[in-house]
Design a protein around this motif. Structure first.
Motif, PDB file in Angstrom:
ATOM      1  N   ARG A  50       0.847  -1.195   0.000  1.00 42.04           N
ATOM      2  CA  ARG A  50       0.000   0.000   0.000  1.00 42.04           C
ATOM      3  C   ARG A  50       0.887   1.252   0.000  1.00 42.04           C
ATOM      4  O   ARG A  50       2.083   1.174   0.289  1.00 42.04           O
ATOM      5  CB  ARG A  50      -0.900   0.017   1.240  1.00 42.04           C
ATOM      6  CG  ARG A  50      -1.835  -1.181   1.362  1.00 42.04           C
ATOM      7  CD  ARG A  50      -2.482  -1.199   2.742  1.00 42.04           C
ATOM      8  NE  ARG A  50      -1.459  -1.380   3.786  1.00 42.04           N
ATOM      9  CZ  ARG A  50      -1.692  -1.186   5.075  1.00 42.04           C
ATOM     10  NH1 ARG A  50      -2.892  -0.781   5.496  1.00 42.04           N
ATOM     11  NH2 ARG A  50      -0.730  -1.382   5.961  1.00 42.04           N
ATOM     12  N   ILE A  51       0.276   2.400  -0.287  1.00 50.16           N
ATOM     13  CA  ILE A  51       1.042   3.652  -0.202  1.00 50.16           C
ATOM     14  C   ILE A  51       1.474   3.890   1.236  1.00 50.16           C
ATOM     15  O   ILE A  51       2.585   4.383   1.488  1.00 50.16           O
ATOM     16  CB  ILE A  51       0.217   4.830  -0.749  1.00 50.16           C
ATOM     17  CG1 ILE A  51      -0.056   4.646  -2.250  1.00 50.16           C
ATOM     18  CG2 ILE A  51       0.949   6.147  -0.521  1.00 50.16           C
ATOM     19  CD1 ILE A  51      -0.866   5.745  -2.895  1.00 50.16           C
ATOM     20  N   HIS A  52       0.649   3.525   2.190  1.00 51.40           N
ATOM     21  CA  HIS A  52       1.018   3.623   3.607  1.00 51.40           C
ATOM     22  C   HIS A  52       2.326   2.867   3.860  1.00 51.40           C
ATOM     23  O   HIS A  52       3.225   3.375   4.553  1.00 51.40           O
ATOM     24  CB  HIS A  52      -0.106   3.043   4.476  1.00 51.40           C
ATOM     25  CG  HIS A  52       0.304   2.760   5.887  1.00 51.40           C
ATOM     26  ND1 HIS A  52       0.377   3.735   6.856  1.00 51.40           N
ATOM     27  CD2 HIS A  52       0.691   1.597   6.489  1.00 51.40           C
ATOM     28  CE1 HIS A  52       0.788   3.194   7.987  1.00 51.40           C
ATOM     29  NE2 HIS A  52       0.972   1.910   7.808  1.00 51.40           N
ATOM     30  N   ASP A  53       2.441   1.665   3.285  1.00 56.90           N
ATOM     31  CA  ASP A  53       3.662   0.872   3.466  1.00 56.90           C
ATOM     32  C   ASP A  53       4.867   1.550   2.820  1.00 56.90           C
ATOM     33  O   ASP A  53       5.987   1.477   3.332  1.00 56.90           O
ATOM     34  CB  ASP A  53       3.469  -0.528   2.863  1.00 56.90           C
ATOM     35  CG  ASP A  53       2.272  -1.245   3.459  1.00 56.90           C
ATOM     36  OD1 ASP A  53       2.062  -1.126   4.671  1.00 56.90           O
ATOM     37  OD2 ASP A  53       1.548  -1.910   2.687  1.00 56.90           O
ATOM     38  N   THR A  54       4.615   2.214   1.685  1.00 52.03           N
ATOM     39  CA  THR A  54       5.690   2.925   0.985  1.00 52.03           C
ATOM     40  C   THR A  54       6.242   4.048   1.858  1.00 52.03           C
ATOM     41  O   THR A  54       7.461   4.233   1.984  1.00 52.03           O
ATOM     42  CB  THR A  54       5.165   3.506  -0.346  1.00 52.03           C
ATOM     43  OG1 THR A  54       4.673   2.442  -1.161  1.00 52.03           O
ATOM     44  CG2 THR A  54       6.241   4.262  -1.099  1.00 52.03           C
ATOM     45  N   ILE A  55       5.344   4.802   2.472  1.00 49.17           N
ATOM     46  CA  ILE A  55       5.755   5.903   3.353  1.00 49.17           C
ATOM     47  C   ILE A  55       6.536   5.369   4.552  1.00 49.17           C
ATOM     48  O   ILE A  55       7.594   5.904   4.917  1.00 49.17           O
ATOM     49  CB  ILE A  55       4.520   6.705   3.811  1.00 49.17           C
ATOM     50  CG1 ILE A  55       3.879   7.410   2.614  1.00 49.17           C
ATOM     51  CG2 ILE A  55       4.896   7.703   4.908  1.00 49.17           C
ATOM     52  CD1 ILE A  55       2.538   8.046   2.913  1.00 49.17           C
ATOM     53  N   GLN A  56       6.025   4.311   5.152  1.00 49.86           N
ATOM     54  CA  GLN A  56       6.703   3.728   6.316  1.00 49.86           C
ATOM     55  C   GLN A  56       8.093   3.213   5.945  1.00 49.86           C
ATOM     56  O   GLN A  56       9.052   3.356   6.707  1.00 49.86           O
ATOM     57  CB  GLN A  56       5.850   2.592   6.899  1.00 49.86           C
ATOM     58  CG  GLN A  56       4.556   3.055   7.549  1.00 49.86           C
ATOM     59  CD  GLN A  56       4.822   4.014   8.696  1.00 49.86           C
ATOM     60  OE1 GLN A  56       5.624   3.738   9.593  1.00 49.86           O
ATOM     61  NE2 GLN A  56       4.155   5.160   8.657  1.00 49.86           N
ATOM     62  N   PHE A  57       8.211   2.627   4.764  1.00 48.14           N
ATOM     63  CA  PHE A  57       9.492   2.100   4.298  1.00 48.14           C
ATOM     64  C   PHE A  57      10.510   3.238   4.153  1.00 48.14           C
ATOM     65  O   PHE A  57      11.653   3.148   4.615  1.00 48.14           O
ATOM     66  CB  PHE A  57       9.297   1.394   2.949  1.00 48.14           C
ATOM     67  CG  PHE A  57      10.522   0.701   2.427  1.00 48.14           C
ATOM     68  CD1 PHE A  57      10.716  -0.658   2.634  1.00 48.14           C
ATOM     69  CD2 PHE A  57      11.496   1.398   1.709  1.00 48.14           C
ATOM     70  CE1 PHE A  57      11.852  -1.315   2.143  1.00 48.14           C
ATOM     71  CE2 PHE A  57      12.630   0.770   1.213  1.00 48.14           C
ATOM     72  CZ  PHE A  57      12.812  -0.595   1.436  1.00 48.14           C
ATOM     73  N   ALA A  58      10.084   4.325   3.487  1.00 44.29           N
ATOM     74  CA  ALA A  58      10.986   5.461   3.270  1.00 44.29           C
ATOM     75  C   ALA A  58      11.425   6.073   4.590  1.00 44.29           C
ATOM     76  O   ALA A  58      12.605   6.398   4.787  1.00 44.29           O
ATOM     77  CB  ALA A  58      10.302   6.515   2.391  1.00 44.29           C
ATOM     78  N   ASN A  59      10.484   6.215   5.525  1.00 44.53           N
ATOM     79  CA  ASN A  59      10.818   6.813   6.817  1.00 44.53           C
ATOM     80  C   ASN A  59      11.720   5.901   7.649  1.00 44.53           C
ATOM     81  O   ASN A  59      12.655   6.364   8.304  1.00 44.53           O
ATOM     82  CB  ASN A  59       9.541   7.118   7.600  1.00 44.53           C
ATOM     83  CG  ASN A  59       8.728   8.250   6.985  1.00 44.53           C
ATOM     84  OD1 ASN A  59       9.233   8.978   6.127  1.00 44.53           O
ATOM     85  ND2 ASN A  59       7.492   8.409   7.415  1.00 44.53           N
ATOM     86  N   THR A  60      11.447   4.600   7.605  1.00 44.98           N
ATOM     87  CA  THR A  60      12.178   3.653   8.447  1.00 44.98           C
ATOM     88  C   THR A  60      13.588   3.390   7.926  1.00 44.98           C
ATOM     89  O   THR A  60      14.564   3.407   8.685  1.00 44.98           O
ATOM     90  CB  THR A  60      11.418   2.319   8.545  1.00 44.98           C
ATOM     91  OG1 THR A  60      10.127   2.565   9.099  1.00 44.98           O
ATOM     92  CG2 THR A  60      12.176   1.314   9.410  1.00 44.98           C
ATOM     93  N   TYR A  61      13.713   3.167   6.636  1.00 46.05           N
ATOM     94  CA  TYR A  61      14.998   2.724   6.093  1.00 46.05           C
ATOM     95  C   TYR A  61      15.830   3.822   5.430  1.00 46.05           C
ATOM     96  O   TYR A  61      17.021   3.618   5.183  1.00 46.05           O
ATOM     97  CB  TYR A  61      14.757   1.583   5.091  1.00 46.05           C
ATOM     98  CG  TYR A  61      14.137   0.373   5.737  1.00 46.05           C
ATOM     99  CD1 TYR A  61      14.864  -0.430   6.613  1.00 46.05           C
ATOM    100  CD2 TYR A  61      12.799   0.044   5.503  1.00 46.05           C
ATOM    101  CE1 TYR A  61      14.297  -1.531   7.229  1.00 46.05           C
ATOM    102  CE2 TYR A  61      12.231  -1.052   6.108  1.00 46.05           C
ATOM    103  CZ  TYR A  61      12.976  -1.844   6.977  1.00 46.05           C
ATOM    104  OH  TYR A  61      12.407  -2.929   7.590  1.00 46.05           O
ATOM    105  N   TYR A  62      15.206   4.982   5.156  1.00 50.36           N
ATOM    106  CA  TYR A  62      15.966   6.043   4.506  1.00 50.36           C
ATOM    107  C   TYR A  62      15.909   7.366   5.271  1.00 50.36           C
ATOM    108  O   TYR A  62      16.393   8.387   4.783  1.00 50.36           O
ATOM    109  CB  TYR A  62      15.505   6.226   3.061  1.00 50.36           C
ATOM    110  CG  TYR A  62      15.988   5.081   2.184  1.00 50.36           C
ATOM    111  CD1 TYR A  62      17.259   5.098   1.623  1.00 50.36           C
ATOM    112  CD2 TYR A  62      15.192   3.956   1.977  1.00 50.36           C
ATOM    113  CE1 TYR A  62      17.729   4.040   0.859  1.00 50.36           C
ATOM    114  CE2 TYR A  62      15.650   2.887   1.224  1.00 50.36           C
ATOM    115  CZ  TYR A  62      16.923   2.940   0.667  1.00 50.36           C
ATOM    116  OH  TYR A  62      17.391   1.872  -0.082  1.00 50.36           O
ATOM    117  N   GLY A  63      15.316   7.336   6.461  1.00 53.11           N
ATOM    118  CA  GLY A  63      15.345   8.514   7.324  1.00 53.11           C
ATOM    119  C   GLY A  63      14.528   9.689   6.843  1.00 53.11           C
ATOM    120  O   GLY A  63      14.760  10.826   7.269  1.00 53.11           O
ATOM    121  N   SER A  64      13.586   9.460   5.938  1.00 49.26           N
ATOM    122  CA  SER A  64      12.714  10.551   5.503  1.00 49.26           C
ATOM    123  C   SER A  64      11.683  10.828   6.587  1.00 49.26           C
ATOM    124  O   SER A  64      11.617  10.109   7.592  1.00 49.26           O
ATOM    125  CB  SER A  64      12.027  10.200   4.179  1.00 49.26           C
ATOM    126  OG  SER A  64      11.240   9.031   4.312  1.00 49.26           O
TER     127      SER A  64
END
Length: 307
Positions: A50-64
């Protein structure tokens, strides 16, 4: 290079527009491929997310630091365009469904796994043989919505909009009737400011053009009469008022040709809005009644009508 730059290179190689090479698009690609900071591209995956998962991925693994309300931004700037470019597919659910998901297509997955290997360029070439790049798709769509107009025997394309529709009418309807045989020396487009600009001829006629000068919307030159027409295309602002006449007079003080100042309006309703501000000794042309003109010239045309 780090994974953000690598993702950007990936998108660029596949012909994605500049806007779809931005960081948010890189994050979306990395999330969908499951590529963390220490994940090799050869281990890319294409799970439904989901887009929610995309946001969480970026924040968790790339510090966004994208907030949950960034979902629509991810959808409009990245995933919508990825789908248009055949990079991703959705699961067919309603877009407002909590189960609406995306994943990389099988082709894109294989491209991701080939990225950085000796097979990369071959994979890209194969993909581009089967799919038009998004840059080309969008350029084609833009061209389809543009208005063709013949200027000095050559077909140009105006971007759409009321202002350019009126400029098209000036060139195709006004000029043949009231400036027959004239050459268009200048016309601007709302996107491409100097669509036609014959600097050599303008200079020969005595124009002194600087970056600070605002050219009239259309400049026509009728050589047999040695007349130059300055035409303003007015849909919302910019009629030939006294201030504008002074500006044009200063810009063209070295021009010896006869000067005709024209304000063009799309319709009589728009003309009425500006009628009290128009300068004397100017002309008015209204596109919805193209056979006629209004002359604000005192007694110059006073006399009996000749049949």
């Amino acid at each position: 290079m780090d994974n953000i730059d690598a993702a950007r290179e990936f998108l660029k190689a596949l012909g994605m527009p500049k806007a779809q090479q931005a960081n948010i698009c890189c994050y979306a690609l990395l999330a969908m491929a499951g590529i963390r900071q220490d994940t090799a591209w050869t281990d890319a995956e294409n799970k439904w997310i989901r887009i929610h998962d995309t946001i969480q991925f970026a924040n968790t693994y790339y510090g966004s630091a994208y907030a949950e309300n960034s979902r629509e931004t991810f959808r409009k700037q990245a995933l919508h365009h990825f789908r248009n470019a055949a990079l991703v597919e959705d699961n067919g659910k309603a877009t407002n469904s909590p189960n609406y998901k995306y994943r990389l297509t099988e082709e894109t997955l294989q491209l991701a796994r080939a990225f950085g290997t000796s097979e990369w360029q071959k994979s890209v070439n194969k993909f581009l043989k089967c799919h038009e790049t998004l840059v080309d798709i969008y350029a084609s769509k833009k061209k389809m919505t543009m208005m063709p107009v013949r200027i000095n025997g050559t077909v140009f394309h105006f971007s759409t909009g009321r202002h350019n529709e009126l400029q098209k009418a000036i060139i195709e309807e006004f000029a043949p009737r009231f400036a027959p045989g004239s050459e268009c020396l200048y016309v601007g487009d709302t996107v491409e400011k100097d669509l036609v600009k014959n600097v050599e001829k303008l200079t020969e006629l005595g124009f002194e053009i600087t970056l600070h000068d605002k050219m009239p919307d259309v400049v026509l030159y009728r050589e047999d009469k040695d007349w130059i027409y300055f035409v303003e295309s007015v849909t919302s602002v910019g009629p030939m008022d006294s201030k504008r006449i002074l500006e044009l007079t200063e810009m063209t003080k070295q021009v010896a040709a006869g000067k005709i100042f024209v304000t063009a309006f799309p319709d009589f309703k728009t003309y009425k809005r500006f009628s009290e501000t128009l300068a004397w000794e100017t002309e008015v042309w209204i596109a919805e009644m193209p056979e006629h003109m209004i002359h604000l010239n005192g007694d110059k045309f006073l006399g009996p009508r000749q049949e």
